[in-house]
Design an enzyme around this catalytic site. Structure first.
Site, short mmCIF file in Angstrom:
data_model
loop_
_atom_site.label_atom_id
_atom_site.label_comp_id
_atom_site.label_asym_id
_atom_site.label_seq_id
_atom_site.Cartn_x
_atom_site.Cartn_y
_atom_site.Cartn_z
CB SER A 162 -0.38 3.06 1.73
OG SER A 162 -1.45 2.70 0.87
CB ALA A 170 -2.79 6.06 7.21
CG LEU A 207 3.48 6.16 8.25
CD1 LEU A 207 3.15 5.03 9.23
CD2 LEU A 207 3.90 7.41 9.00
CG ASP A 265 -8.05 0.00 -1.11
OD1 ASP A 265 -8.97 0.04 -1.93
OD2 ASP A 265 -7.40 -1.04 -0.87
CB SER A 266 -4.88 5.09 1.64
OG SER A 266 -3.83 5.02 0.71
CB CYS A 292 4.71 -3.69 2.17
SG CYS A 292 5.28 -3.18 3.81
CB CYS A 327 2.98 -2.79 10.10
SG CYS A 327 3.12 -1.13 9.40
N GLY A 378 -1.72 3.74 -2.42
CA GLY A 378 -2.59 2.82 -3.15
C GLY A 378 -3.95 3.42 -3.43
N GLY A 424 -7.53 3.15 4.93
CA GLY A 424 -8.26 2.54 3.83
C GLY A 424 -8.53 1.06 4.02
#
Length: 393
Positions: free
Chosen positions: A26, A24, A50, A30-31, A214, A118, A28, A142
């Site tokens: 996003s 997944a 997404l 981390d992911s 977000c 979410c 950012g 992440g």
């Protein structure tokens, strides 16, 4: 570069090239780093981003995810490492299952946590189904949390980096979902992740962390609620605990339990016309009467919390918990709060938590998340705070 990057093992059968994993992404750091490290470690990686809300809301803003520039950032990372990347339009379901409930919660005088919803209603349900449909062996995110094999099945533990631990937001994860999920960043500290992103040549290495809500531009959640629920702006009275009306407000959605600043009541007069200098806090919200009740900080204190909609992640609790029992736990009652000790009393699908020490600013609509009473690292489960009570003597 290979010698400077970690080898991520997702505990899947070998060879890794035959194990497809969906990440997944996003947009950012981390992911993005997770996806690239898994590709580096030999897995067949697919990235999915997404689209959850209107792109226009977040263009030019900082600290969001899953819209606008964040989707672009995820695509750039995927192209750099040859990772197939797909953008799925989940905007309508996100609006229905998360944003609408977010607005309704404020109308009920509660303080919602859309990140939990979410994960519960979108990422770990719909996205997980999509990952299975793509033939993946795992869905990887992440999040900073650890997935640890235990004697009664897979467990969820707090991250090594407690300052970044996100287990609080994952308490609704089911045991079935946990079997399919992986969280490799839980074993790293945030500065290590950014360091790996730098070594990988990712332009998102210094990108700010996403904010809690977000989809709220500039953190002004009341504007989102006003657009969806105009009736939330009905004015009312600001009342002291002693019954004195000390001001007016333009809608209870502007207030949260424990709030001190921005109450809009100015100085309070006491007998003799002197100013009352003790700070006032929001103690409770009354949607029925449109009243905001304020008082001293001591009035926020509670050690009694009633919790509903319980979810257990630990096998022995899930299978063997009696209809009525009690046991010691560490509890976290707000995402920014340190864990605190208490006794959990279970009765069917609800519970009451009696805390050892008085806590302040606990609000209905937030989550109560429980950890084992030994080290406080293993996540047992959690539920939604229904109400609190003045602390017991």
């Amino acid at each position: 570069m290979d010698d400077l990057l970690p080898d991520l093992d997702l505990d899947l059968p070998s060879p890794r090239r035959d194990q497809r994993v969906v990440v997944a992404m996003s947009g950012g750091v981390d992911s993005s780093t997770t996806a690239c490290l898994l590709k580096h470690s030999g897995y067949d990686v697919i990235g999915i981003t997404l689209q959850l809300y209107d792109h226009g809301l977040k263009i030019g803003s900082v600290g969001g995810c899953c819209a606008g520039k964040d989707i672009y950032d995820a695509r750039v990372v995927a192209e750099l490492f040859g990772i197939p990347h797909y953008v799925l339009d989940y905007e309508s379901r996100f609006h229905e299952r998360v944003i609408e409930d977010f607005a309704d919660s404020y109308l009920r005088g509660k303080t919602p946590i859309p990140c939990v919803q979410c994960n519960q209603r979108i990422k770990f349900r719909d996205l997980l189904i999509t990952a299975r449909g793509l033939g993946a062996s795992a869905l990887v995110t992440g999040h900073y949390v650890r997935r640890v094999p235990g004697p009664h099945g897979v467990e969820l533990h707090r991250a090594i980096d407690l300052a970044k631990d996100q287990s609080y937001f994952l308490f609704t994860t089911t045991r079935e979902q946990l079997e399919f999920l992986r969280f490799p960043l839980g074993n790293f500290r945030k500065n290590q992740t950014r360091n790996y992103a730098s070594r990988l040549g990712l332009k998102v290495q210094n990108k700010p962390d996403s904010q809690d809500i977000c989809f709220v531009p500039n953190g002004k959640y009341s504007e989102v609620v006003k657009k969806l629920r105009p009736e939330a702006y009905e004015p009312g009275e600001i009342v002291h605990l002693d019954g004195t009306v000390i001001g007016r407000h333009e809608g209870i959605i502007h207030y949260t339990i424990g709030q001190r600043r921005g109450l809009g009541i100015g100085g309070r007069k006491v007998k003799g016309g002197q100013s009352h200098t003790d700070p006032l806090y929001v103690i409770s919200l009354s949607p029925e009467t449109h009243r905001v009740v304020v008082g001293p900080r001591s009035a926020l204190g509670t050690n009694y919390v009633l919790i509903g909609e319980l979810n257990w992640l630990v096998g022995e609790l899930h299978a063997n918990m009696n209809i009525s029992s009690n046991f010691r736990v560490f509890a976290k009652l707000r995402s920014s709060q340190e864990i605190t000790m208490g006794t959990l009393h279970l009765t069917g699908d609800s519970a009451k938590l009696i805390l050892d020490d008085v806590q302040f600013g606990i609000s209905a609509g937030q989550a109560a998340v429980f950890y084992d009473a030994e080290a406080g690292n293993r996540l047992l489960g959690g539920g939604w705070i229904m109400r609190t009570r003045k602390f017991l003597e």
